[in-house]
Design a protein around this motif. Structure first.
Motif, PDB file in Angstrom:
ATOM      1  N   PRO A 180       0.730  -1.316  -0.061  1.00  0.00           N
ATOM      2  CA  PRO A 180      -0.191   0.008   0.056  1.00  0.00           C
ATOM      3  C   PRO A 180       0.752   1.308  -0.104  1.00  0.00           C
ATOM      4  O   PRO A 180       1.963   1.208   0.557  1.00  0.00           O
ATOM      5  CB  PRO A 180      -0.785   0.073   1.369  1.00  0.00           C
ATOM      6  CG  PRO A 180      -0.121  -1.118   2.007  1.00  0.00           C
ATOM      7  CD  PRO A 180       0.744  -2.037   1.288  1.00  0.00           C
ATOM      8  N   ASP A 181       0.200   2.470  -0.666  1.00  0.00           N
ATOM      9  CA  ASP A 181       1.117   3.555  -0.579  1.00  0.00           C
ATOM     10  C   ASP A 181       1.472   4.051   0.886  1.00  0.00           C
ATOM     11  O   ASP A 181       2.539   4.687   1.182  1.00  0.00           O
ATOM     12  CB  ASP A 181       0.364   4.798  -1.263  1.00  0.00           C
ATOM     13  CG  ASP A 181       0.148   4.344  -2.677  1.00  0.00           C
ATOM     14  OD1 ASP A 181       0.855   3.756  -3.482  1.00  0.00           O
ATOM     15  OD2 ASP A 181      -1.003   4.928  -3.371  1.00  0.00           O
ATOM     16  N   ASP A 182       0.671   3.762   1.996  1.00  0.00           N
ATOM     17  CA  ASP A 182       0.998   4.368   2.942  1.00  0.00           C
ATOM     18  C   ASP A 182       1.915   3.579   4.002  1.00  0.00           C
ATOM     19  O   ASP A 182       2.350   3.701   4.989  1.00  0.00           O
ATOM     20  CB  ASP A 182      -0.329   4.490   4.021  1.00  0.00           C
ATOM     21  CG  ASP A 182      -1.222   3.140   4.211  1.00  0.00           C
ATOM     22  OD1 ASP A 182      -0.844   2.319   3.323  1.00  0.00           O
ATOM     23  OD2 ASP A 182      -2.026   3.430   5.062  1.00  0.00           O
ATOM     24  N   ALA A 183       2.205   2.408   3.574  1.00  0.00           N
ATOM     25  CA  ALA A 183       3.150   1.326   3.840  1.00  0.00           C
ATOM     26  C   ALA A 183       3.951   0.501   2.807  1.00  0.00           C
ATOM     27  O   ALA A 183       4.037  -0.550   2.534  1.00  0.00           O
ATOM     28  CB  ALA A 183       2.323   0.180   4.839  1.00  0.00           C
ATOM     29  N   PRO A 184       5.005   1.612   2.028  1.00  0.00           N
ATOM     30  CA  PRO A 184       5.478   1.125   0.954  1.00  0.00           C
ATOM     31  C   PRO A 184       6.397  -0.315   1.526  1.00  0.00           C
ATOM     32  O   PRO A 184       6.846  -0.406   2.499  1.00  0.00           O
ATOM     33  CB  PRO A 184       6.436   2.072   0.532  1.00  0.00           C
ATOM     34  CG  PRO A 184       6.539   3.086   1.576  1.00  0.00           C
ATOM     35  CD  PRO A 184       5.312   2.830   2.356  1.00  0.00           C
ATOM     36  N   HIS A 187      13.368   6.404   2.809  1.00  0.00           N
ATOM     37  CA  HIS A 187      12.144   6.258   3.613  1.00  0.00           C
ATOM     38  C   HIS A 187      11.862   7.585   4.209  1.00  0.00           C
ATOM     39  O   HIS A 187      12.519   8.345   4.791  1.00  0.00           O
ATOM     40  CB  HIS A 187      12.374   5.406   4.653  1.00  0.00           C
ATOM     41  CG  HIS A 187      11.007   4.657   5.279  1.00  0.00           C
ATOM     42  ND1 HIS A 187       9.989   5.507   6.060  1.00  0.00           N
ATOM     43  CD2 HIS A 187      10.486   3.493   5.267  1.00  0.00           C
ATOM     44  CE1 HIS A 187       9.027   4.934   6.419  1.00  0.00           C
ATOM     45  NE2 HIS A 187       9.220   3.841   6.083  1.00  0.00           N
ATOM     46  N   ARG A 196       9.674   0.903  -4.708  1.00  0.00           N
ATOM     47  CA  ARG A 196       8.591   1.223  -5.470  1.00  0.00           C
ATOM     48  C   ARG A 196       8.758   0.906  -6.927  1.00  0.00           C
ATOM     49  O   ARG A 196       9.705   0.906  -7.515  1.00  0.00           O
ATOM     50  CB  ARG A 196       8.141   2.944  -5.391  1.00  0.00           C
ATOM     51  CG  ARG A 196       8.230   3.479  -4.225  1.00  0.00           C
ATOM     52  CD  ARG A 196       6.977   4.485  -4.199  1.00  0.00           C
ATOM     53  NE  ARG A 196       6.823   5.191  -2.706  1.00  0.00           N
ATOM     54  CZ  ARG A 196       6.075   4.934  -1.859  1.00  0.00           C
ATOM     55  NH1 ARG A 196       5.259   4.087  -2.120  1.00  0.00           N
ATOM     56  NH2 ARG A 196       5.941   5.625  -0.792  1.00  0.00           N
TER      57      ARG A 196
END
Length: 139
Positions: A43-47, A82, A92
Motif C-alpha cells: 500500500p502507498d501508506d506502507a511501501p 524512507h 516502489r
C-alpha cells in the motif's frame, strides 16, 4: 502412472527447463517476479522496504541486495529514502513496470485458462492448490 501424474511430471520438467533458459538470458526469475508482486502490492501508506521484502521472500537481507540490484538494473523499481526513517529505504515499482502488460508466460496462462468453464477452472485450481500445499510441506 495416471495421466494426471504424468502431466504433472512433464510440467515439472518443462518448468525446470524454462528456469534454466531464463537464467541463461538473465530474465526475471521466480524470486524477482515474487519480489515485484510484493513491491507492487504494497500500500502507498506502507511501501515495501528491503527488510520487509527479505522477510516475505524468506531470504537474508544480504541476498536481497542482489535481487534489488537486478530489479533496479532492469528499470523495474525505484529505491528511495524512507520518508519517516532516514536510515531506511522504500521500494516502489517504476511507472514503466506498472503499465507493462503481464509477462509472456502469464499472458499465455491467462489465454489457456479462458478455454475452461468455471467448473473446470475450479477443479484445476483445487488440484493445483493441493499440489502446492504438498510441495510446500516437503523438507
Amino acid at each position: 502412472m495416471t495421466d494426471l501424474v504424468t502431466c504433472v511430471d512433464e510440467l515439472r520438467r518443462a518448468d525446470a527447463q524454462f528456469g534454466r533458459r531464463l537464467a541463461a538470458v538473465r530474465a526475471p526469475n521466480d524470486t524477482d517476479r515474487e519480489a515485484m508482486r510484493f513491491i507492487i502490492d504494497a500500500p502507498d501508506d506502507a511501501p515495501a522496504t528491503p527488510g520487509g521484502l527479505a522477510a516475505h521472500l524468506n531470504v537474508s537481507t544480504a541476498a536481497i541486495t542482489s535481487v534489488l540490484r537486478r530489479l533496479q538494473d532492469r528499470g523495474q523499481i525505484i529505491i528511495a529514502p524512507h520518508p519517516a526513517d532516514a536510515r531506511s529505504k522504500v521500494l516502489r515499482p517504476s511507472l514503466r513496470d506498472l503499465h507493462l502488460p503481464a509477462d509472456e508466460l502469464t499472458q499465455r496462462i491467462q489465454s489457456i485458462a479462458s478455454e475452461f468453464t468455471p467448473e473446470q477452472t475450479e477443479a484445476v485450481a483445487r488440484f493445483l492448490r493441493r499440489l502446492t500445499e504438498e510441495i510446500s510441506d516437503l523438507p
